[in-house]
Design an enzyme around this catalytic site. Structure first.
Site, short mmCIF file in Angstrom:
data_model
loop_
_atom_site.label_atom_id
_atom_site.label_comp_id
_atom_site.label_asym_id
_atom_site.label_seq_id
_atom_site.Cartn_x
_atom_site.Cartn_y
_atom_site.Cartn_z
N THR A 96 0.85 -1.19 0.00
CA THR A 96 0.00 0.00 0.00
C THR A 96 0.88 1.24 0.00
OG1 THR A 96 -1.65 -1.21 1.29
CG2 THR A 96 -1.86 1.19 1.22
N LYS A 172 -7.68 0.30 -1.72
CA LYS A 172 -6.97 -0.09 -0.50
C LYS A 172 -6.90 1.09 0.47
CE LYS A 172 -4.75 -2.89 2.19
NZ LYS A 172 -3.36 -3.30 1.95
N LYS A 244 1.66 4.99 8.60
CA LYS A 244 1.84 5.19 7.17
C LYS A 244 0.50 5.19 6.43
CE LYS A 244 3.00 1.62 4.61
NZ LYS A 244 1.93 1.46 3.57
#
Length: 309
Positions: A96, A172, A244
């Site tokens: 991702t 995602k 993140k």
């Protein structure tokens, strides 16, 4: 036809994926750590002396990086992989990284005669080794067709969400918004139960049996209860991964001029956890941001006697 696969990076996810793929394909793997190469060899993966050697002649190349910048560097930087890719090869991005730069990277990769398959995945190392991953994919039809045998070997749930690289990253990103919020909400709920003197295990059992249940509560809840143990919970997904990923969510929301206050609040909890030194722990340890110490005894209060039926 896809028969030769390369896996660059044999870490916690790369190694079990490579081993799973080796059940069906000829797989070469590379990692800078010699012990990971040795483990890969024991599991049917041919170790390569370099990343360039691993990808030479491969029909599909699996890569996992943390950011779009790292992906660009891996492919096109000094010693990058792009010049060593076989004509017509597909590069399968499994991590991702957000939508930024994905379109430009795909275009630059096409100049080298290769194509990008945007396929971020969910699931831990055990599920990777069992071919039980959730994978969402954005790719051009021809690239998808070439990568499909590889993806099917790794996934129990495979969703093609768009016909261009970046579509997988977009979905995602939405997925990680919900996952991050659900983990943070589960931590708050279990911390509140503890503060109210409830037995944590029985509380979790009751919650997961009712309307308040979610996959993340059922999955992370038991690990959150272990967060205060001396060794903590087994690390299946690091807390700093959600630093993140929720950062990616925030950037995407701002780029779309969309308010995302709940995601932003969850992001702050993970950021605080990282600042407190919890980044390498399981993400369920975010409960220690909400409640640094456990309040009730390990066994919790005694359950009241049941009334007769």
């Amino acid at each position: 036809m896809t028969s030769n696969v390369a896996v660059v990076g044999l870490g916690a996810m790369g190694l079990p994926m490579a081993a799973r793929l080796a059940e069906r394909f000829t797989v070469r793997g590379f990692d800078i750590a010699a012990d990971r190469l040795a483990l890969a060899a024991e599991r049917g993966v041919a170790p390569a002396a370099s990343a360039a050697e691993a990808v030479a002649g491969a029909d599909a190349v699996l890569v996992a990086v943390r950011t779009g910048e790292q992906l660009h560097g891996l492919l096109f930087g000094d010693g990058g992989l792009a010049p060593h890719l076989a004509p017509g090869a597909v590069v399968v991005l499994t991590s991702t990284v957000g939508t930024d730069r994905i379109g430009a990277i795909a275009a630059e990769l096409a100049e080298h005669g290769a194509r990008l398959v945007d396929a971020p995945l969910s699931g831990g190392p055990v599920r990777a080794g069992e071919g039980d991953l959730l994978i969402v994919v954005g790719a051009e039809p021809a690239a998808l067709a070439q990568a499909m045998p590889v993806l099917e070997q790794l996934a129990s749930t495979l969703s093609v969400v768009g016909d261009k690289p970046g579509d997988g990253q977009a979905l995602k990103t939405v997925n990680q918004l919900l996952c991050g919020v659900h983990i943070a909400a589960a931590a708050e709920a279990l911390a509140l139960a503890d503060a109210l003197g409830l037995n944590r295990e029985r509380t979790l059992e009751a919650l997961t049996a009712g309307a308040a249940n979610s996959f993340m509560l059922g999955n992370r809840g038991p690990r959150a209860l272990q967060a205060y143990d001396e060794d903590g919970a087994e690390v299946l997904s690091r807390l700093d991964i959600f630093v993140k990923d929720l950062g990616i969510v925030g950037a995407a929301a701002r780029g779309a001029h969309l308010a995302a206050p709940v995601a932003a609040a969850a992001e702050q909890l993970f950021l605080i956890g990282e600042a407190q030194g919890l980044g390498a722990l399981d993400d369920s340890a975010v409960i220690r941001v909400v409640a640094p110490e456990r309040r009730t005894p390990v066994d919790g209060p005694q359950a009241p006697p049941r009334s007769g039926a």
